[in-house]
Motif scaffolding. Structure first.
Motif, PDB file in Angstrom:
ATOM      1  N   UNK A  29      -2.016  -8.325   5.819  1.00 36.35           N
ATOM      2  CA  UNK A  29      -2.534  -7.940   7.121  1.00 36.35           C
ATOM      3  C   UNK A  29      -1.519  -7.565   8.178  1.00 36.35           C
ATOM      4  N   UNK A  30      -0.232  -7.746   7.929  1.00 31.20           N
ATOM      5  CA  UNK A  30       0.786  -7.428   8.939  1.00 31.20           C
ATOM      6  C   UNK A  30       0.870  -5.917   9.151  1.00 31.20           C
ATOM      7  N   UNK A  31       1.251  -5.545  10.347  1.00 30.25           N
ATOM      8  CA  UNK A  31       1.566  -4.145  10.653  1.00 30.25           C
ATOM      9  C   UNK A  31       3.067  -3.995  10.455  1.00 30.25           C
ATOM     10  N   UNK A  32       3.460  -3.127   9.541  1.00 31.14           N
ATOM     11  CA  UNK A  32       4.852  -3.029   9.122  1.00 31.14           C
ATOM     12  C   UNK A  32       5.411  -1.644   9.398  1.00 31.14           C
ATOM     13  N   UNK A  33       6.613  -1.611   9.944  1.00 32.65           N
ATOM     14  CA  UNK A  33       7.384  -0.371  10.087  1.00 32.65           C
ATOM     15  C   UNK A  33       8.648  -0.530   9.265  1.00 32.65           C
ATOM     16  N   UNK A  34       9.025   0.529   8.548  1.00 32.06           N
ATOM     17  CA  UNK A  34      10.240   0.493   7.732  1.00 32.06           C
ATOM     18  C   UNK A  34      11.284   1.417   8.350  1.00 32.06           C
ATOM     19  N   UNK A  35      12.518   0.962   8.317  1.00 28.41           N
ATOM     20  CA  UNK A  35      13.625   1.737   8.870  1.00 28.41           C
ATOM     21  C   UNK A  35      14.778   1.762   7.877  1.00 28.41           C
ATOM     22  N   UNK A  36      15.394   2.906   7.757  1.00 26.31           N
ATOM     23  CA  UNK A  36      16.570   3.034   6.908  1.00 26.31           C
ATOM     24  C   UNK A  36      17.390   4.192   7.448  1.00 26.31           C
TER      25      UNK A  36
END
Length: 124
Positions: A29-36
């Motif tokens: 259920x988490x809202x996730x943003x990915x960064x690289x």
């Protein structure tokens, strides 16, 4: 709505580990943003070429060996869950690893490794 629905989480790293973490978090259920700083999969995932070889990277009784062996045991199930979730085809083959000895010392090292792996019930 999962148990983590109230969380916004940033995952740093868009390789296989970062993507797996993001997937597990979003499933809860988490809202996730990915960064690289690179493109997805262009860091450690690319460098390792998908190789999972805890028995050649760890030594007998080491925490690295225990962690790697446990991770390898979980990998097949994770691959199957991923295949069920996506229509994007990908290759996976569990075919082992090959080490080559080029000196007498390396031959001794490989024989030692063969012996402890056989004692653990690993290998042919």
């Amino acid at each position: 709505m999962g148990p983590l629905a109230h969380l916004r989480i940033a995952v740093i790293g868009a390789g296989i580990i970062g993507a797996a973490i993001a997937d597990a978090l979003t499933a809860r259920g988490a809202r996730v943003s990915m960064y690289d700083r690179r493109s997805p999969g262009a860091g450690a995932s690319q460098a390792s070429a998908g190789v999972l070889c805890p028995y050649t990277e760890g030594s007998p009784g080491s925490p690295l060996l225990a962690l790697g062996a446990r991770s390898l045991a979980m990998w097949e199930g994770w691959v199957e869950r991923l295949r069920a979730k996506t229509a994007v085809p990908f290759a996976y083959d569990r075919c082992g690893t090959l080490e080559i000895a080029l000196s007498t010392d390396e031959v001794a090292h490989l024989r030692s490794a063969r012996d402890w792996l056989a004692a653990e019930g690993i290998g042919h």
